[in-house]
Design a protein around this motif. Sequence first.
Motif, PDB file in Angstrom:
ATOM      1  N   CYS A 246      -4.203 -10.767  10.499  1.00  0.00           N
ATOM      2  CA  CYS A 246      -3.260  -9.701  10.165  1.00  0.00           C
ATOM      3  C   CYS A 246      -3.970  -8.354  10.302  1.00  0.00           C
ATOM      4  CB  CYS A 246      -2.748  -9.868   8.738  1.00  0.00           C
ATOM      5  SG  CYS A 246      -1.916 -11.445   8.420  1.00  0.00           S
ATOM      6  N   LEU A 247      -3.329  -7.421  10.983  1.00  0.00           N
ATOM      7  CA  LEU A 247      -3.957  -6.138  11.274  1.00  0.00           C
ATOM      8  C   LEU A 247      -3.074  -4.965  10.867  1.00  0.00           C
ATOM      9  CD1 LEU A 247      -5.121  -7.057  14.867  1.00  0.00           C
ATOM     10  CD2 LEU A 247      -6.696  -6.497  13.003  1.00  0.00           C
ATOM     11  N   SER A 248      -3.733  -3.885  10.473  1.00  0.00           N
ATOM     12  CA  SER A 248      -3.024  -2.635  10.240  1.00  0.00           C
ATOM     13  C   SER A 248      -4.016  -1.482  10.280  1.00  0.00           C
ATOM     14  CB  SER A 248      -2.289  -2.655   8.889  1.00  0.00           C
ATOM     15  OG  SER A 248      -3.204  -2.791   7.821  1.00  0.00           O
ATOM     16  N   VAL A 249      -3.499  -0.296  10.516  1.00  0.00           N
ATOM     17  CA  VAL A 249      -4.296   0.931  10.460  1.00  0.00           C
ATOM     18  C   VAL A 249      -3.592   1.829   9.452  1.00  0.00           C
ATOM     19  CG1 VAL A 249      -5.197   2.899  11.728  1.00  0.00           C
ATOM     20  CG2 VAL A 249      -5.009   0.684  12.869  1.00  0.00           C
ATOM     21  N   VAL A 250      -4.267   2.118   8.344  1.00  0.00           N
ATOM     22  CA  VAL A 250      -3.627   2.832   7.247  1.00  0.00           C
ATOM     23  C   VAL A 250      -4.324   4.151   6.956  1.00  0.00           C
ATOM     24  CG1 VAL A 250      -2.853   0.678   6.213  1.00  0.00           C
ATOM     25  CG2 VAL A 250      -5.016   1.688   5.463  1.00  0.00           C
ATOM     26  N   ARG A 251      -3.600   5.040   6.313  1.00  0.00           N
ATOM     27  CA  ARG A 251      -4.122   6.336   5.884  1.00  0.00           C
ATOM     28  C   ARG A 251      -4.346   6.334   4.377  1.00  0.00           C
ATOM     29  NH1 ARG A 251       0.734   9.735   6.985  1.00  0.00           N
ATOM     30  NH2 ARG A 251       1.779   7.720   6.774  1.00  0.00           N
ATOM     31  N   ASP A 252      -5.190   7.237   3.908  1.00  0.00           N
ATOM     32  CA  ASP A 252      -5.406   7.451   2.475  1.00  0.00           C
ATOM     33  C   ASP A 252      -5.831   6.181   1.746  1.00  0.00           C
ATOM     34  OD1 ASP A 252      -4.602  10.187   2.646  1.00  0.00           O
ATOM     35  OD2 ASP A 252      -2.512   9.534   2.687  1.00  0.00           O
ATOM     36  N   TYR A 253      -6.634   5.373   2.401  1.00  0.00           N
ATOM     37  CA  TYR A 253      -7.069   4.107   1.810  1.00  0.00           C
ATOM     38  C   TYR A 253      -7.939   4.349   0.568  1.00  0.00           C
ATOM     39  CZ  TYR A 253      -8.953  -0.679   1.717  1.00  0.00           C
ATOM     40  OH  TYR A 253      -9.299  -1.959   1.357  1.00  0.00           O
ATOM     41  N   VAL A 254      -8.786   5.348   0.626  1.00  0.00           N
ATOM     42  CA  VAL A 254      -9.645   5.666  -0.514  1.00  0.00           C
ATOM     43  C   VAL A 254      -8.838   6.357  -1.610  1.00  0.00           C
ATOM     44  CG1 VAL A 254     -11.670   6.962  -1.271  1.00  0.00           C
ATOM     45  CG2 VAL A 254     -11.696   5.816   0.942  1.00  0.00           C
ATOM     46  N   LEU A 255      -8.035   7.335  -1.225  1.00  0.00           N
ATOM     47  CA  LEU A 255      -7.226   8.075  -2.190  1.00  0.00           C
ATOM     48  C   LEU A 255      -6.311   7.150  -2.971  1.00  0.00           C
ATOM     49  CD1 LEU A 255      -6.242  10.788  -3.353  1.00  0.00           C
ATOM     50  CD2 LEU A 255      -4.583  10.860  -1.472  1.00  0.00           C
ATOM     51  N   PHE A 256      -5.703   6.171  -2.298  1.00  0.00           N
ATOM     52  CA  PHE A 256      -4.786   5.244  -2.943  1.00  0.00           C
ATOM     53  C   PHE A 256      -5.486   3.983  -3.445  1.00  0.00           C
ATOM     54  CE2 PHE A 256      -1.099   6.999  -0.163  1.00  0.00           C
ATOM     55  CZ  PHE A 256      -1.007   8.111  -0.999  1.00  0.00           C
ATOM     56  N   ARG A 257      -6.794   4.088  -3.640  1.00  0.00           N
ATOM     57  CA  ARG A 257      -7.589   3.030  -4.269  1.00  0.00           C
ATOM     58  C   ARG A 257      -7.394   1.666  -3.622  1.00  0.00           C
ATOM     59  NH1 ARG A 257      -8.807   4.527 -10.445  1.00  0.00           N
ATOM     60  NH2 ARG A 257      -8.827   6.793 -10.199  1.00  0.00           N
ATOM     61  N   LYS A 258      -7.633   1.664  -2.336  1.00  0.00           N
ATOM     62  CA  LYS A 258      -7.549   0.441  -1.535  1.00  0.00           C
ATOM     63  C   LYS A 258      -6.160  -0.202  -1.617  1.00  0.00           C
ATOM     64  CE  LYS A 258     -12.462  -0.532  -2.001  1.00  0.00           C
ATOM     65  NZ  LYS A 258     -13.482  -1.542  -2.339  1.00  0.00           N
ATOM     66  N   TYR A 259      -5.155   0.646  -1.765  1.00  0.00           N
ATOM     67  CA  TYR A 259      -3.757   0.213  -1.814  1.00  0.00           C
ATOM     68  C   TYR A 259      -3.507  -0.750  -2.974  1.00  0.00           C
ATOM     69  CZ  TYR A 259      -2.333   2.605   2.467  1.00  0.00           C
ATOM     70  OH  TYR A 259      -2.015   3.584   3.393  1.00  0.00           O
ATOM     71  N   ASN A 260      -4.150  -0.450  -4.097  1.00  0.00           N
ATOM     72  CA  ASN A 260      -4.005  -1.237  -5.315  1.00  0.00           C
ATOM     73  C   ASN A 260      -2.974  -0.554  -6.217  1.00  0.00           C
ATOM     74  OD1 ASN A 260      -4.408  -2.279  -8.011  1.00  0.00           O
ATOM     75  ND2 ASN A 260      -6.324  -3.170  -7.275  1.00  0.00           N
ATOM     76  N   LEU A 261      -1.836  -1.202  -6.437  1.00  0.00           N
ATOM     77  CA  LEU A 261      -0.747  -0.607  -7.202  1.00  0.00           C
ATOM     78  C   LEU A 261      -1.084  -0.449  -8.675  1.00  0.00           C
ATOM     79  CD1 LEU A 261       0.718  -1.246  -4.545  1.00  0.00           C
ATOM     80  CD2 LEU A 261       2.716  -1.913  -5.889  1.00  0.00           C
ATOM     81  N   GLN A 262      -1.995  -1.271  -9.173  1.00  0.00           N
ATOM     82  CA  GLN A 262      -2.386  -1.154 -10.573  1.00  0.00           C
ATOM     83  C   GLN A 262      -3.316   0.036 -10.783  1.00  0.00           C
ATOM     84  OE1 GLN A 262      -0.961  -3.179 -12.862  1.00  0.00           O
ATOM     85  NE2 GLN A 262       0.146  -4.082 -11.143  1.00  0.00           N
ATOM     86  N   GLU A 263      -4.154   0.315  -9.805  1.00  0.00           N
ATOM     87  CA  GLU A 263      -5.144   1.382  -9.934  1.00  0.00           C
ATOM     88  C   GLU A 263      -4.592   2.757  -9.557  1.00  0.00           C
ATOM     89  OE1 GLU A 263      -8.322   1.087 -11.171  1.00  0.00           O
ATOM     90  OE2 GLU A 263      -7.490  -0.856 -11.741  1.00  0.00           O
ATOM     91  N   VAL A 264      -3.649   2.779  -8.615  1.00  0.00           N
ATOM     92  CA  VAL A 264      -3.179   4.068  -8.103  1.00  0.00           C
ATOM     93  C   VAL A 264      -2.408   4.864  -9.155  1.00  0.00           C
ATOM     94  CG1 VAL A 264      -0.915   3.382  -7.211  1.00  0.00           C
ATOM     95  CG2 VAL A 264      -2.259   5.124  -6.009  1.00  0.00           C
ATOM     96  N   VAL A 265      -1.894   4.194 -10.185  1.00  0.00           N
ATOM     97  CA  VAL A 265      -1.129   4.889 -11.220  1.00  0.00           C
ATOM     98  C   VAL A 265      -2.004   5.362 -12.374  1.00  0.00           C
ATOM     99  CG1 VAL A 265       0.994   3.656 -10.688  1.00  0.00           C
ATOM    100  CG2 VAL A 265      -0.565   2.713 -12.390  1.00  0.00           C
ATOM    101  N   LYS A 266      -3.282   5.022 -12.352  1.00  0.00           N
ATOM    102  CA  LYS A 266      -4.181   5.439 -13.423  1.00  0.00           C
ATOM    103  C   LYS A 266      -4.607   6.884 -13.215  1.00  0.00           C
ATOM    104  CE  LYS A 266      -6.036   0.867 -14.479  1.00  0.00           C
ATOM    105  NZ  LYS A 266      -7.270   0.042 -14.587  1.00  0.00           N
ATOM    106  N   ASN A 267      -4.739   7.596 -14.315  1.00  0.00           N
ATOM    107  CA  ASN A 267      -5.192   8.983 -14.250  1.00  0.00           C
ATOM    108  C   ASN A 267      -6.713   9.023 -14.165  1.00  0.00           C
ATOM    109  OD1 ASN A 267      -2.707  10.521 -14.545  1.00  0.00           O
ATOM    110  ND2 ASN A 267      -2.598   9.684 -16.609  1.00  0.00           N
ATOM    111  N   ASN A 268      -7.205   9.862 -13.273  1.00  0.00           N
ATOM    112  CA  ASN A 268      -8.645  10.057 -13.155  1.00  0.00           C
ATOM    113  C   ASN A 268      -9.020  11.292 -13.974  1.00  0.00           C
ATOM    114  OD1 ASN A 268     -11.308  10.283 -12.437  1.00  0.00           O
ATOM    115  ND2 ASN A 268     -10.949  10.149 -10.239  1.00  0.00           N
ATOM    116  N   LYS A 269      -9.581  11.067 -15.143  1.00  0.00           N
ATOM    117  CA  LYS A 269      -9.872  12.161 -16.073  1.00  0.00           C
ATOM    118  C   LYS A 269     -10.860  13.169 -15.487  1.00  0.00           C
ATOM    119  CE  LYS A 269      -9.011   9.306 -20.152  1.00  0.00           C
ATOM    120  NZ  LYS A 269      -9.592   8.754 -21.402  1.00  0.00           N
TER     121      LYS A 269
END
Length: 324
Positions: A246-269
Amino acid sequence: MAAAEPAARKRRPKGHFAAGAGRPKRPRGAGRQLEAGMRGILITCNMNERKCVGEAYSLLGEYGDLLYGPEQFSDHEERLSGSDREEDEDDVEAALKKEVGQIRASTEQKLRRFQSVESGANNVVFIRTQGIEPENLVHHILKDMHTTKKKKTRVILRMLPISGTCKAFMEDMKKYTETFFEPWFKAPNKGTFQIVYKARNNSHMSREEVIKELAGIVGSLNPENKVDLNNPQYTVVVEIIKTVCCLSVVRDYVLFRKYNLQEVVKNNKEDAQQNPSSLTEEQNSEVVKAETEEEEKSSKEVKEENKNQSEIESEPKGNDALTV
């Protein structure tokens, strides 16, 4: 003699039903399995695949309606049923031919926008998409969740768009990616990139060889494409399950925390303490640190929960993203 007959009768059904005992229950995919030629969304979850499928349908349906409008499946179904009334006797035969042959022209109208299929790996769900761009939809979902910090799922962990699939053999992958990578990396297009790799239930692929070959193909499309492991414009995602790549080319992989839905909603203090003039670079650095800690924690949890799971991971411990 009379007492022996009931005992014999009891032994028969016990052996008869033993064949189906112990089989793990998996989400129903209408008999369909992940295979080369499909597009969709690969989703990892925390032990509850059935609930994961339900959450995926709800989340994808919500954002799918916003981006593409309500699904018109019922109208297509009515048109098909109206035309099929003239050939009631051939309904079953026609359906079988469509299923086995997978004739695109005759199945597109009957396929739902999102359809769960068997992924071939535990704790992994694959939602096949029809008539939409997986990468645009998933990026929109993550962008919205990253902005609002509103948690919308419980069991879904990562959600990766899969723009293309091919057979998981080196020659097939090389031939397929020469064309697949063109929209992002073929001159005059260019960009910085990294490659992340993960394999499940597969032992014949070499991680180092795959990364080396795919990076070489990206470079051959345009020599100005450069590797950037800190803040790349594009991340090439390679997910191998059994004999499917399975292949894809994605943007903002680091910003969106490796596309982790649990992590992306956490606030970075620490974001509030950073200098606005260098926010992007420093924020990404903090995201990498936070993600690394979370991945290590998740890795330990998964290993404890899956001691008896026969899943082969083709990557070193604690490193979910292998890069060139």
